[in-house]
Design a protein around this motif. Structure first.
Motif, PDB file in Angstrom:
ATOM      1  N   TRP A  24       0.835  -1.192   0.000  1.00 17.40           N
ATOM      2  CA  TRP A  24       0.000   0.000   0.000  1.00 17.40           C
ATOM      3  C   TRP A  24       0.881   1.258   0.000  1.00 17.40           C
ATOM      4  O   TRP A  24       0.631   2.209  -0.729  1.00 17.40           O
ATOM      5  N   LYS A  25       1.911   1.252   0.836  1.00 16.06           N
ATOM      6  CA  LYS A  25       2.796   2.419   0.919  1.00 16.06           C
ATOM      7  C   LYS A  25       3.535   2.649  -0.394  1.00 16.06           C
ATOM      8  O   LYS A  25       3.714   3.793  -0.816  1.00 16.06           O
ATOM      9  N   ILE A  26       3.940   1.580  -1.063  1.00 19.35           N
ATOM     10  CA  ILE A  26       4.605   1.728  -2.352  1.00 19.35           C
ATOM     11  C   ILE A  26       3.646   2.332  -3.373  1.00 19.35           C
ATOM     12  O   ILE A  26       3.985   3.267  -4.097  1.00 19.35           O
ATOM     13  N   LEU A  27       2.419   1.805  -3.431  1.00 17.17           N
ATOM     14  CA  LEU A  27       1.452   2.258  -4.435  1.00 17.17           C
ATOM     15  C   LEU A  27       0.912   3.660  -4.182  1.00 17.17           C
ATOM     16  O   LEU A  27       0.392   4.301  -5.096  1.00 17.17           O
ATOM     17  N   THR A  28       1.019   4.140  -2.963  1.00 13.48           N
ATOM     18  CA  THR A  28       0.558   5.496  -2.660  1.00 13.48           C
ATOM     19  C   THR A  28       1.734   6.437  -2.431  1.00 13.48           C
ATOM     20  O   THR A  28       1.525   7.578  -1.998  1.00 13.48           O
ATOM     21  N   ALA A  29       2.941   5.994  -2.759  1.00 16.29           N
ATOM     22  CA  ALA A  29       4.156   6.778  -2.501  1.00 16.29           C
ATOM     23  C   ALA A  29       4.146   7.271  -1.055  1.00 16.29           C
ATOM     24  O   ALA A  29       4.334   8.438  -0.761  1.00 16.29           O
ATOM     25  N   HIS A  30       3.889   6.320  -0.167  1.00 21.29           N
ATOM     26  CA  HIS A  30       3.813   6.588   1.278  1.00 21.29           C
ATOM     27  C   HIS A  30       2.788   7.675   1.564  1.00 21.29           C
ATOM     28  O   HIS A  30       3.096   8.706   2.157  1.00 21.29           O
ATOM     29  N   ASN A  31       1.566   7.408   1.089  1.00 26.26           N
ATOM     30  CA  ASN A  31       0.448   8.341   1.285  1.00 26.26           C
ATOM     31  C   ASN A  31       0.791   9.730   0.743  1.00 26.26           C
ATOM     32  O   ASN A  31       0.612  10.736   1.411  1.00 26.26           O
ATOM     33  N   LEU A  32       1.306   9.722  -0.484  1.00 26.61           N
ATOM     34  CA  LEU A  32       1.700  10.947  -1.192  1.00 26.61           C
ATOM     35  C   LEU A  32       2.743  11.733  -0.417  1.00 26.61           C
ATOM     36  O   LEU A  32       2.774  12.965  -0.460  1.00 26.61           O
ATOM     37  N   GLY A  33       3.606  11.013   0.286  1.00 27.81           N
ATOM     38  CA  GLY A  33       4.713  11.643   0.988  1.00 27.81           C
ATOM     39  C   GLY A  33       4.377  12.208   2.346  1.00 27.81           C
ATOM     40  O   GLY A  33       5.257  12.743   3.023  1.00 27.81           O
ATOM     41  N   THR A  34       3.112  12.099   2.765  1.00 30.87           N
ATOM     42  CA  THR A  34       2.731  12.707   4.047  1.00 30.87           C
ATOM     43  C   THR A  34       3.390  12.020   5.233  1.00 30.87           C
ATOM     44  O   THR A  34       3.570  12.642   6.277  1.00 30.87           O
ATOM     45  N   GLY A  35       3.761  10.749   5.079  1.00 28.62           N
ATOM     46  CA  GLY A  35       4.378  10.026   6.177  1.00 28.62           C
ATOM     47  C   GLY A  35       5.892  10.097   6.162  1.00 28.62           C
ATOM     48  O   GLY A  35       6.559   9.457   6.971  1.00 28.62           O
ATOM     49  N   LEU A  36       6.447  10.874   5.242  1.00 31.17           N
ATOM     50  CA  LEU A  36       7.902  10.951   5.101  1.00 31.17           C
ATOM     51  C   LEU A  36       8.405  12.311   5.559  1.00 31.17           C
ATOM     52  O   LEU A  36       7.767  13.335   5.327  1.00 31.17           O
ATOM     53  N   LYS A  37       9.578  12.305   6.191  1.00 34.34           N
ATOM     54  CA  LYS A  37      10.071  13.534   6.823  1.00 34.34           C
ATOM     55  C   LYS A  37      10.959  14.379   5.922  1.00 34.34           C
ATOM     56  O   LYS A  37      11.080  15.571   6.140  1.00 34.34           O
ATOM     57  N   THR A  38      11.588  13.795   4.921  1.00 38.72           N
ATOM     58  CA  THR A  38      12.518  14.571   4.099  1.00 38.72           C
ATOM     59  C   THR A  38      12.088  14.567   2.637  1.00 38.72           C
ATOM     60  O   THR A  38      11.394  13.659   2.175  1.00 38.72           O
ATOM     61  N   SER A  39      12.514  15.589   1.916  1.00 36.10           N
ATOM     62  CA  SER A  39      12.188  15.651   0.494  1.00 36.10           C
ATOM     63  C   SER A  39      12.896  14.515  -0.245  1.00 36.10           C
ATOM     64  O   SER A  39      12.373  14.008  -1.246  1.00 36.10           O
ATOM     65  N   PHE A  40      14.080  14.104   0.222  1.00 34.29           N
ATOM     66  CA  PHE A  40      14.782  12.977  -0.412  1.00 34.29           C
ATOM     67  C   PHE A  40      13.934  11.708  -0.313  1.00 34.29           C
ATOM     68  O   PHE A  40      13.779  10.983  -1.298  1.00 34.29           O
ATOM     69  N   ALA A  41      13.363  11.465   0.855  1.00 36.40           N
ATOM     70  CA  ALA A  41      12.537  10.275   1.041  1.00 36.40           C
ATOM     71  C   ALA A  41      11.292  10.343   0.158  1.00 36.40           C
ATOM     72  O   ALA A  41      10.875   9.339  -0.418  1.00 36.40           O
ATOM     73  N   ARG A  42      10.683  11.531   0.039  1.00 37.40           N
ATOM     74  CA  ARG A  42       9.511  11.683  -0.824  1.00 37.40           C
ATOM     75  C   ARG A  42       9.874  11.417  -2.284  1.00 37.40           C
ATOM     76  O   ARG A  42       9.125  10.779  -3.018  1.00 37.40           O
TER      77      ARG A  42
END
Length: 172
Positions: A24-42
């Protein structure tokens, strides 16, 4: 996210909840990046999603070039993300394909028959499906073998619409 804390009930019932959450996280890019802390991770999450889409499309295109109509490209079909050779299907998307099919069915309010290719709206025809029944079926398909047997007995039929027996439940 899925931390494992308080998940004993989920683990007791579901076959692989961590894998489902990861897909699910892969297909939603980790909920459109909302769960990620850095722009690199997004950026990495978005890149991973694009790679999944590109590789899935490439495999289906190659399969259909070798054997026309062997790979289903309509995500409303249960055969999406599978290559059909005779009566055998080879899946290459794991639960990601199933999640894409679920999302497509919920959004379009339609399903595509793997046998006839007919597209049906939810709520129509014999044994009509609904968004709710589709979600319940999806979740019950992710049940572990013990929970699956209990679900089959409670419903009175298995996924082949046959009455479960002790033998079929033990075999499953």
């Amino acid at each position: 996210g899925y931390s494992g804390e308080g998940s004993k009930v989920v683990n007791l019932v579901m076959w692989a909840p961590k894998m489902l959450v990861a897909d699910w996280k892969i297909l939603t890019a980790h909920n459109l990046g909302t769960g990620l802390k850095t722009s690199f991770a997004r950026k990495q999450a978005a890149t991973r999603l694009l790679k999944v889409i590109a590789s899935t499309a490439t495999v289906m295109a190659i399969a259909n070039a070798i054997s026309p109509n062997s790979a289903e490209t309509d995500p409303r079909s249960s055969d999406f993300g599978k290559i059909k050779v005779g009566n055998t299907r080879f899946g290459f998307t794991a639960s990601q394909g199933a999640l894409m099919t679920l999302a497509s069915r919920i959004v379009t309010n339609q399903t595509k028959s793997t046998k006839t290719g007919q597209i049906k709206n939810f709520g129509e025809g014999y044994k009509p499906q609904t968004r709710f029944s589709t979600m319940v079926d999806f979740i019950s398909k992710k049940a572990n073998p013990t929970a699956r047997a209990i679900i089959d007995w409670a419903r009175g039929y298995n996924f082949d619409y046959e009455k479960p027996t002790v033998g079929s439940s033990l075999y499953g």
